[in-house]
Design a protein around this motif. Structure first.
Motif, PDB file in Angstrom:
ATOM      1  N   VAL A 249       0.756  -1.219  -0.070  1.00  0.00           N
ATOM      2  CA  VAL A 249       0.050   0.109  -0.135  1.00  0.00           C
ATOM      3  C   VAL A 249       0.930   1.244   0.011  1.00  0.00           C
ATOM      4  CG1 VAL A 249      -1.841   1.252   1.407  1.00  0.00           C
ATOM      5  CG2 VAL A 249      -1.836  -1.225   1.279  1.00  0.00           C
ATOM      6  N   ARG A 250       0.569   2.065  -0.736  1.00  0.00           N
ATOM      7  CA  ARG A 250       1.545   3.048  -1.160  1.00  0.00           C
ATOM      8  C   ARG A 250       0.993   4.544  -0.713  1.00  0.00           C
ATOM      9  NH1 ARG A 250       3.002   4.175  -7.480  1.00  0.00           N
ATOM     10  NH2 ARG A 250       3.709   6.268  -6.386  1.00  0.00           N
ATOM     11  N   ALA A 251      -0.510   4.882  -0.454  1.00  0.00           N
ATOM     12  CA  ALA A 251      -1.023   5.787   0.057  1.00  0.00           C
ATOM     13  C   ALA A 251      -2.435   5.339   0.842  1.00  0.00           C
ATOM     14  CB  ALA A 251      -1.281   6.803  -1.143  1.00  0.00           C
ATOM     15  N   ALA A 252      -2.806   6.345   1.734  1.00  0.00           N
ATOM     16  CA  ALA A 252      -4.185   6.008   2.379  1.00  0.00           C
ATOM     17  C   ALA A 252      -4.937   7.316   2.657  1.00  0.00           C
ATOM     18  CB  ALA A 252      -3.566   5.218   3.764  1.00  0.00           C
ATOM     19  N   VAL A 253      -6.165   7.067   2.961  1.00  0.00           N
ATOM     20  CA  VAL A 253      -7.100   7.971   3.142  1.00  0.00           C
ATOM     21  C   VAL A 253      -7.970   7.708   4.365  1.00  0.00           C
ATOM     22  CG1 VAL A 253      -9.182   9.510   2.626  1.00  0.00           C
ATOM     23  CG2 VAL A 253      -7.402   8.869   0.943  1.00  0.00           C
ATOM     24  N   ASN A 254      -7.997   8.449   5.470  1.00  0.00           N
ATOM     25  CA  ASN A 254      -8.788   8.092   6.585  1.00  0.00           C
ATOM     26  C   ASN A 254     -10.156   9.202   6.422  1.00  0.00           C
ATOM     27  OD1 ASN A 254     -10.004   7.845   9.451  1.00  0.00           O
ATOM     28  ND2 ASN A 254      -8.436   8.684  10.477  1.00  0.00           N
ATOM     29  N   LEU A 255     -11.346   8.528   6.383  1.00  0.00           N
ATOM     30  CA  LEU A 255     -12.433   9.211   6.523  1.00  0.00           C
ATOM     31  C   LEU A 255     -13.305   9.193   7.806  1.00  0.00           C
ATOM     32  CD1 LEU A 255     -14.021   7.638   3.181  1.00  0.00           C
ATOM     33  CD2 LEU A 255     -12.912   9.924   3.286  1.00  0.00           C
ATOM     34  N   ASP A 256     -12.901  10.256   8.455  1.00  0.00           N
ATOM     35  CA  ASP A 256     -13.617  10.523   9.784  1.00  0.00           C
ATOM     36  C   ASP A 256     -13.146   9.535  10.773  1.00  0.00           C
ATOM     37  OD1 ASP A 256     -15.100  12.664  10.872  1.00  0.00           O
ATOM     38  OD2 ASP A 256     -16.569  10.958  11.363  1.00  0.00           O
ATOM     39  N   GLY A 257     -11.953   9.071  10.741  1.00  0.00           N
ATOM     40  CA  GLY A 257     -11.741   7.650  11.699  1.00  0.00           C
ATOM     41  C   GLY A 257     -11.032   8.202  12.841  1.00  0.00           C
ATOM     42  N   PHE A 272      -0.766  10.806   2.580  1.00  0.00           N
ATOM     43  CA  PHE A 272      -1.774  10.373   3.394  1.00  0.00           C
ATOM     44  C   PHE A 272      -2.606  11.638   3.295  1.00  0.00           C
ATOM     45  CE2 PHE A 272      -3.135  10.230   7.963  1.00  0.00           C
ATOM     46  CZ  PHE A 272      -4.111   9.227   8.046  1.00  0.00           C
ATOM     47  N   MET A 273      -3.927  11.259   3.746  1.00  0.00           N
ATOM     48  CA  MET A 273      -4.885  12.475   3.846  1.00  0.00           C
ATOM     49  C   MET A 273      -6.350  11.912   4.937  1.00  0.00           C
ATOM     50  SD  MET A 273      -7.073  14.352   0.749  1.00  0.00           S
ATOM     51  CE  MET A 273      -8.069  12.851   0.330  1.00  0.00           C
ATOM     52  N   MET A 274      -6.397  13.148   5.622  1.00  0.00           N
ATOM     53  CA  MET A 274      -7.580  12.577   6.398  1.00  0.00           C
ATOM     54  C   MET A 274      -8.704  13.570   6.411  1.00  0.00           C
ATOM     55  SD  MET A 274      -5.455  12.863  10.124  1.00  0.00           S
ATOM     56  CE  MET A 274      -5.051  14.547  10.724  1.00  0.00           C
ATOM     57  N   ILE A 275     -10.019  13.391   6.219  1.00  0.00           N
ATOM     58  CA  ILE A 275     -11.055  13.886   5.958  1.00  0.00           C
ATOM     59  C   ILE A 275     -11.996  13.966   6.910  1.00  0.00           C
ATOM     60  CG2 ILE A 275     -12.863  14.925   4.356  1.00  0.00           C
ATOM     61  CD1 ILE A 275     -11.432  13.573   2.121  1.00  0.00           C
ATOM     62  N   GLY A 276     -12.691  14.906   7.741  1.00  0.00           N
ATOM     63  CA  GLY A 276     -13.498  14.525   8.721  1.00  0.00           C
ATOM     64  C   GLY A 276     -14.616  15.796   9.143  1.00  0.00           C
ATOM     65  N   ASN A 277     -15.627  15.426  10.103  1.00  0.00           N
ATOM     66  CA  ASN A 277     -16.307  16.273  10.442  1.00  0.00           C
ATOM     67  C   ASN A 277     -15.612  17.325  11.125  1.00  0.00           C
ATOM     68  OD1 ASN A 277     -16.904  15.964  13.513  1.00  0.00           O
ATOM     69  ND2 ASN A 277     -17.116  13.899  12.973  1.00  0.00           N
ATOM     70  N   PRO A 278     -16.417  18.570  11.689  1.00  0.00           N
ATOM     71  CA  PRO A 278     -15.890  19.539  12.200  1.00  0.00           C
ATOM     72  C   PRO A 278     -15.253  19.415  13.348  1.00  0.00           C
ATOM     73  CG  PRO A 278     -17.838  20.303  11.045  1.00  0.00           C
ATOM     74  CD  PRO A 278     -17.881  18.971  11.005  1.00  0.00           C
ATOM     75  N   ARG A 279     -15.796  18.324  14.290  1.00  0.00           N
ATOM     76  CA  ARG A 279     -15.174  18.146  15.472  1.00  0.00           C
ATOM     77  C   ARG A 279     -13.734  17.513  15.302  1.00  0.00           C
ATOM     78  NH1 ARG A 279     -20.466  16.343  15.903  1.00  0.00           N
ATOM     79  NH2 ARG A 279     -20.071  14.130  15.532  1.00  0.00           N
ATOM     80  N   HIS A 280     -13.252  17.057  14.269  1.00  0.00           N
ATOM     81  CA  HIS A 280     -11.826  17.043  14.142  1.00  0.00           C
ATOM     82  C   HIS A 280     -10.825  18.188  13.572  1.00  0.00           C
ATOM     83  CE1 HIS A 280     -12.210  12.553  14.585  1.00  0.00           C
ATOM     84  NE2 HIS A 280     -13.215  12.507  13.829  1.00  0.00           N
ATOM     85  N   HIS A 297       2.899  12.410  13.637  1.00  0.00           N
ATOM     86  CA  HIS A 297       3.664  11.530  13.348  1.00  0.00           C
ATOM     87  C   HIS A 297       3.485  11.175  11.874  1.00  0.00           C
ATOM     88  CE1 HIS A 297       4.198  10.092  17.601  1.00  0.00           C
ATOM     89  NE2 HIS A 297       3.223  10.827  17.732  1.00  0.00           N
ATOM     90  N   VAL A 298       2.712  11.989  11.069  1.00  0.00           N
ATOM     91  CA  VAL A 298       2.602  11.922   9.621  1.00  0.00           C
ATOM     92  C   VAL A 298       3.671  12.625   8.930  1.00  0.00           C
ATOM     93  CG1 VAL A 298       1.172  12.296   7.663  1.00  0.00           C
ATOM     94  CG2 VAL A 298       0.148  11.730   9.836  1.00  0.00           C
ATOM     95  N   LYS A 299       4.844  12.070   8.630  1.00  0.00           N
ATOM     96  CA  LYS A 299       6.180  12.767   8.142  1.00  0.00           C
ATOM     97  C   LYS A 299       6.149  12.734   6.624  1.00  0.00           C
ATOM     98  CE  LYS A 299       7.433  12.901  12.309  1.00  0.00           C
ATOM     99  NZ  LYS A 299       7.673  14.357  13.170  1.00  0.00           N
ATOM    100  N   SER A 300       5.044  12.212   6.165  1.00  0.00           N
ATOM    101  CA  SER A 300       5.148  12.337   4.425  1.00  0.00           C
ATOM    102  C   SER A 300       5.363  13.735   3.860  1.00  0.00           C
ATOM    103  CB  SER A 300       3.935  11.736   4.012  1.00  0.00           C
ATOM    104  OG  SER A 300       3.683  11.918   2.536  1.00  0.00           O
ATOM    105  N   ASP A 301       5.973  13.810   2.778  1.00  0.00           N
ATOM    106  CA  ASP A 301       6.024  15.082   1.912  1.00  0.00           C
ATOM    107  C   ASP A 301       4.789  15.635   1.779  1.00  0.00           C
ATOM    108  OD1 ASP A 301       8.736  15.001   2.498  1.00  0.00           O
ATOM    109  OD2 ASP A 301       9.305  14.208   0.473  1.00  0.00           O
ATOM    110  N   TRP A 302       3.856  14.663   1.495  1.00  0.00           N
ATOM    111  CA  TRP A 302       2.454  15.085   0.830  1.00  0.00           C
ATOM    112  C   TRP A 302       1.471  14.476   1.898  1.00  0.00           C
ATOM    113  CZ3 TRP A 302      -2.499  14.191   0.092  1.00  0.00           C
ATOM    114  CH2 TRP A 302      -3.121  15.186  -0.716  1.00  0.00           C
ATOM    115  N   LYS A 303       0.902  15.561   2.350  1.00  0.00           N
ATOM    116  CA  LYS A 303      -0.294  15.172   3.596  1.00  0.00           C
ATOM    117  C   LYS A 303      -1.256  16.250   3.348  1.00  0.00           C
ATOM    118  CE  LYS A 303       2.446  16.904   7.307  1.00  0.00           C
ATOM    119  NZ  LYS A 303       3.272  16.544   8.641  1.00  0.00           N
ATOM    120  N   ARG A 304      -2.629  15.873   3.730  1.00  0.00           N
ATOM    121  CA  ARG A 304      -3.687  16.899   4.149  1.00  0.00           C
ATOM    122  C   ARG A 304      -4.459  16.390   5.144  1.00  0.00           C
ATOM    123  NH1 ARG A 304      -0.527  18.547   0.699  1.00  0.00           N
ATOM    124  NH2 ARG A 304      -1.340  19.443  -1.292  1.00  0.00           N
ATOM    125  N   TRP A 305      -4.868  17.719   5.714  1.00  0.00           N
ATOM    126  CA  TRP A 305      -5.919  17.470   7.165  1.00  0.00           C
ATOM    127  C   TRP A 305      -7.143  18.262   6.417  1.00  0.00           C
ATOM    128  CZ3 TRP A 305      -4.234  18.153  12.733  1.00  0.00           C
ATOM    129  CH2 TRP A 305      -5.385  18.163  13.616  1.00  0.00           C
TER     130      TRP A 305
END
Length: 375
Positions: A249-257, A272-280, A297-305
């Motif tokens: 696995v070379r990339a991952a997305v967390n949906l509101d976890g 790595f990207m994480m997308i969540g509701n406003p409480r996040h 702990h997300v050290k990737s050159d490409w990351k989104r919150w």
């Protein structure tokens, strides 16, 4: 989501001399539907029953092997196949009856939900194969709840594998007719349980990937160099925990976890990207602050919150659309809008990291999606 009418002979006899009084009309069953995919490809679907004999089931030790149901959605050629089933009648019954507010909804309602894929449709072949997206649902939720996303990704040129984590779903029906129910974490969602769930799902995912690699039919349809994982809720946190340790696995997305445990065993150094509701949102004081603790702990050159204004936990999957159709209160954000946003941003992520296509949507806030905030 957790009438029988009896007619006696006496009542029937009385009706011969007494005017009939019509009984109250039964409430019409809700009509449920999902948004259609928007890509260029037709979508096929195939369910696989996979058995890992190398380990007993982690939740029911008397089961000497780990059995999994996996749905594959894929770009398909025109013609062939039959409409795919959303859920089995038993799965639908167990999900609906688990919600007391749905006590008047016919138990088979969700089994009647039409999909936009066809079981057994001939796969569209591509030289080198299609990029693969592995999907993992939330705790108690079947893989079917990822259908709107999976069909979208397949319509846009991805092969999608949705994993049903047995005994972590309220209902999983196997080809022989057995339907298993929820067993995992009944004692509570402790950090120990969270760690075990992440480990179990990592093992499930790696097993499924090995089986797909060894399957002559599916192997030739997959580009094994381009694999990403997308998960919702505990499936999202599991995708995050798996990312650093997986060679596939070379990339991952967390949906509101929400993260449990709150830090990974190793820093994440892949996209790595994480997308969540406003409480996040950072320092929002909501949830348990796990995103704030995980993010360093997300050290990737490409990351989104990212967070989505008006979203709730179920806004990122089918339940955001289906629950209001069943009669439950609507979320602040319209269900189809929530799905549209999730589709847009996750597809952009996949295109960027599996297809090498730059998607400006991920660079900055967009006027097309003003609900989405970058952090």
């Amino acid at each position: 989501m957790k009438k029988t009418v009896a007619a006696s002979v006496l009542a029937l006899s009385a009706s011969l001399t007494t005017p009939l009084i019509a009984p109250p009309a039964a409430a019409a069953a809700p009509v449920t539907s999902l948004p259609a995919p928007t890509g260029d490809h037709r979508v096929g679907k195939q369910d696989l029953h996979l058995v890992d004999t190398s380990r007993p089931d982690p939740w029911v030790p008397t089961a000497k092997a780990r059995e999994l149901m996996v749905s594959l959605w894929y770009p398909a050629r025109a013609g062939g196949g039959k409409p795919s089933r959303y859920l089995t009648p038993k799965e639908s019954e167990l999900l609906i009856r688990s919600e007391p507010r749905l006590k008047d909804v016919p138990p088979g309602t969700l089994a009647e939900t039409p999909t936009h894929s066809r079981t057994g449709a001939p796969a569209l072949k591509r030289k080198g194969g299609w990029p693969l997206v592995v999907m993992s649902p939330g705790m108690t939720m079947p893989r079917a709840t990822l259908t709107s996303l999976a069909e979208e990704f397949a319509s846009r040129g991805y092969l999608v594998a949705g994993i049903e984590h047995t005994y972590e779903s309220l209902a999983t029906t196997f080809p022989d007719g057995r339907t298993t129910t929820f067993e995992a974490g009944k004692a509570g969602q402790t950090e120990e349980t969270g760690r075990k769930v992440a480990q179990v799902r990592a093992a499930d995912t790696e097993f499924v990937l090995r089986r797909l690699e060894a399957d002559k039919r599916w192997n030739r349809l997959i580009d094994e160099r381009r694999i990403a994982m997308v998960g919702h809720s505990v499936g999202g946190q599991s995708a995050a925990h798996l990312l650093s340790g997986s060679r596939r696995v070379r990339a991952a997305v967390n949906l509101d976890g929400t993260y449990n445990p709150k830090t990974p065993a190793e820093p994440l150094d892949k996209p790595f990207m994480m997308i969540g509701n406003p409480r996040h949102q950072p320092d929002s004081g909501g949830r348990d602050g796990s995103w704030d603790q995980f993010w360093p702990h997300v050290k990737s050159d490409w990351k989104r919150w990212l967070t989505v204004t008006g979203a709730e936990h179920m806004s990122f999957v089918d339940y955001g659309v289906l629950l209001p159709q069943l009669g439950l209160p609507e979320f602040p954000i319209d269900g189809e809008r929530g799905i549209a946003i999730t589709r847009a941003y996750v597809t952009a992520f996949l295109d960027t990291h599996l297809k090498g296509r730059h998607r400006p949507l991920l660079d900055r806030p967009s006027a097309d999606y003003p609900e989405v905030r970058f952090w």
